[in-house]
Design a protein around this motif. Structure first.
Motif, PDB file in Angstrom:
ATOM      1  N   PRO A  64       0.818  -1.210   0.000  1.00  0.00           N
ATOM      2  CA  PRO A  64       0.000   0.000   0.000  1.00  0.00           C
ATOM      3  C   PRO A  64       0.861   1.273   0.000  1.00  0.00           C
ATOM      4  O   PRO A  64       1.790   1.404   0.792  1.00  0.00           O
ATOM      5  CB  PRO A  64      -0.799  -0.104   1.319  1.00  0.00           C
ATOM      6  N   ILE A  65       0.546   2.173  -0.921  1.00  0.00           N
ATOM      7  CA  ILE A  65       1.097   3.527  -0.936  1.00  0.00           C
ATOM      8  C   ILE A  65      -0.081   4.479  -0.899  1.00  0.00           C
ATOM      9  O   ILE A  65      -1.018   4.335  -1.674  1.00  0.00           O
ATOM     10  CB  ILE A  65       1.954   3.788  -2.187  1.00  0.00           C
ATOM     11  N   SER A  66      -0.054   5.444   0.019  1.00  0.00           N
ATOM     12  CA  SER A  66      -1.213   6.317   0.217  1.00  0.00           C
ATOM     13  C   SER A  66      -0.846   7.786   0.077  1.00  0.00           C
ATOM     14  O   SER A  66       0.188   8.230   0.587  1.00  0.00           O
ATOM     15  CB  SER A  66      -1.828   6.091   1.604  1.00  0.00           C
ATOM     16  N   LEU A  67      -1.698   8.508  -0.620  1.00  0.00           N
ATOM     17  CA  LEU A  67      -1.643   9.967  -0.653  1.00  0.00           C
ATOM     18  C   LEU A  67      -2.615  10.462   0.405  1.00  0.00           C
ATOM     19  O   LEU A  67      -3.812  10.144   0.349  1.00  0.00           O
ATOM     20  CB  LEU A  67      -2.036  10.473  -2.032  1.00  0.00           C
ATOM     21  N   VAL A  68      -2.115  11.210   1.384  1.00  0.00           N
ATOM     22  CA  VAL A  68      -2.904  11.590   2.553  1.00  0.00           C
ATOM     23  C   VAL A  68      -2.957  13.106   2.674  1.00  0.00           C
ATOM     24  O   VAL A  68      -1.917  13.769   2.681  1.00  0.00           O
ATOM     25  CB  VAL A  68      -2.299  11.000   3.849  1.00  0.00           C
ATOM     26  N   GLY A  69      -4.159  13.635   2.773  1.00  0.00           N
ATOM     27  CA  GLY A  69      -4.359  15.043   3.098  1.00  0.00           C
ATOM     28  C   GLY A  69      -5.026  15.146   4.453  1.00  0.00           C
ATOM     29  O   GLY A  69      -5.957  14.390   4.747  1.00  0.00           O
ATOM     30  N   VAL A  70      -4.548  16.054   5.298  1.00  0.00           N
ATOM     31  CA  VAL A  70      -5.099  16.177   6.654  1.00  0.00           C
ATOM     32  C   VAL A  70      -4.854  17.592   7.173  1.00  0.00           C
ATOM     33  O   VAL A  70      -3.887  18.251   6.776  1.00  0.00           O
ATOM     34  CB  VAL A  70      -4.447  15.134   7.595  1.00  0.00           C
ATOM     35  N   GLU A  71      -5.727  18.045   8.057  1.00  0.00           N
ATOM     36  CA  GLU A  71      -5.526  19.298   8.785  1.00  0.00           C
ATOM     37  C   GLU A  71      -5.277  18.971  10.250  1.00  0.00           C
ATOM     38  O   GLU A  71      -6.126  18.347  10.898  1.00  0.00           O
ATOM     39  CB  GLU A  71      -6.755  20.192   8.669  1.00  0.00           C
ATOM     40  N   LEU A  72      -4.136  19.385  10.764  1.00  0.00           N
ATOM     41  CA  LEU A  72      -3.827  19.202  12.182  1.00  0.00           C
ATOM     42  C   LEU A  72      -4.284  20.449  12.934  1.00  0.00           C
ATOM     43  O   LEU A  72      -3.823  21.559  12.650  1.00  0.00           O
ATOM     44  CB  LEU A  72      -2.334  18.973  12.382  1.00  0.00           C
TER      45      LEU A  72
END
Length: 258
Positions: A64-72
């Protein structure tokens, strides 16, 4: 002005020589609007890009390779309010890995490249965790149509806009016990490499949380430009999974040498 490389190295070694540092909580935050777009890639094609000491996870014959977008948000660093108004968006490409020679050992993720909008955040991630982090303009957008939520991450790189978007159903629901989503959303370890080449391992704590059923997604990324040769592996590939988690508490501990 940046700290000299030698000073970075001395500072990091000093921190990790403190016996309790790796066990101490360095960062607490709430991860909001997390979008995870995953791809299944041949492990043999992934392995050459990993640092020494790491091997690709094999999940049904793929990695698995994941592109992750998130707001901390609600950031607390060593107990002190974080930078940037305590709201920091991040977009990263990560690979699921485990230490060499440990086929059933502690699996985690390695960040191939991350982007943030604030230099101080990038500097801290590079200094403490050896992460590959660059700064660029970034614009996260959240919309809430009736019974839905739509999250978009846009960032600029080399004069081109990169975009990740997911739209899901409200309200969120808890994945079934043992569902693959838990492993993809809650990797327990992050691996990185110090400036001297030493492999670092960082413990990350995230509880199981409800997620929105994704109805639609869209990814427009110049993979080679934004993520180099490892990004090129994803060119023209369709995602194997897309996940949308509205809110997740997260705790990150200090790095330890493996």
């Amino acid at each position: 002005m940046s700290r000299p490389v030698g000073a970075d190295r001395v500072f990091l070694r000093t921190l990790m020589s403190i016996p309790f540092f790796s066990a101490r909580c360095v960062l607490r935050a709430t991860a909001r609007n997390r979008v995870v777009v995953g791809y299944a890639v041949d492990p043999a094609r992934v392995a050459p890009f990993l640092p020494d000491g790491l091997s690709p996870v094999r999940d049904d014959g793929t990695t698995p390779i994941s592109l992750v977008g998130v707001e901390l948000t609600n950031l607390r660093v060593l107990g002190v309010g974080g930078p940037g108004g305590q709201r920091v968006p991040v977009v990263e490409l990560r690979v699921h890995v485990r230490p060499d020679g440990a086929p059933s050992g502690p699996a985690g993720t390695w960040t191939a490249q991350a982007y943030v909008p604030r230099r101080l955040v990038a500097w801290g991630a590079r200094l403490l965790y050896g992460e590959r982090v660059a700064t660029t303009s970034m614009q996260p957008i959240r919309r809430e149509p009736v019974d839905q939520v739509e999250v978009t991450y846009r960032f600029d790189w080399k004069g081109r806009e990169q975009r990740v978007r997911a739209r899901g159903e409200q309200p969120p629901v808890m994945p079934a016990p043992g569902a693959r989503a838990h492993a993809l959303l809650r990797p327990r370890w992050r691996y990185s490499t110090a400036r001297d080449g030493t492999l670092l391992r960082t413990r990350v704590e995230r509880p199981a949380v409800p997620i929105c059923r994704v109805q639609e997604h869209h990814v427009t990324v110049q993979w080679s430009a934004a993520y180099g040769d490892i990004g090129a592996l994803l060119q023209d590939q369709s995602p194997s999974h897309v996940l949308l988690a509205p809110r997740t508490p997260v705790t990150v501990h200090g790095p330890a040498r493996t």
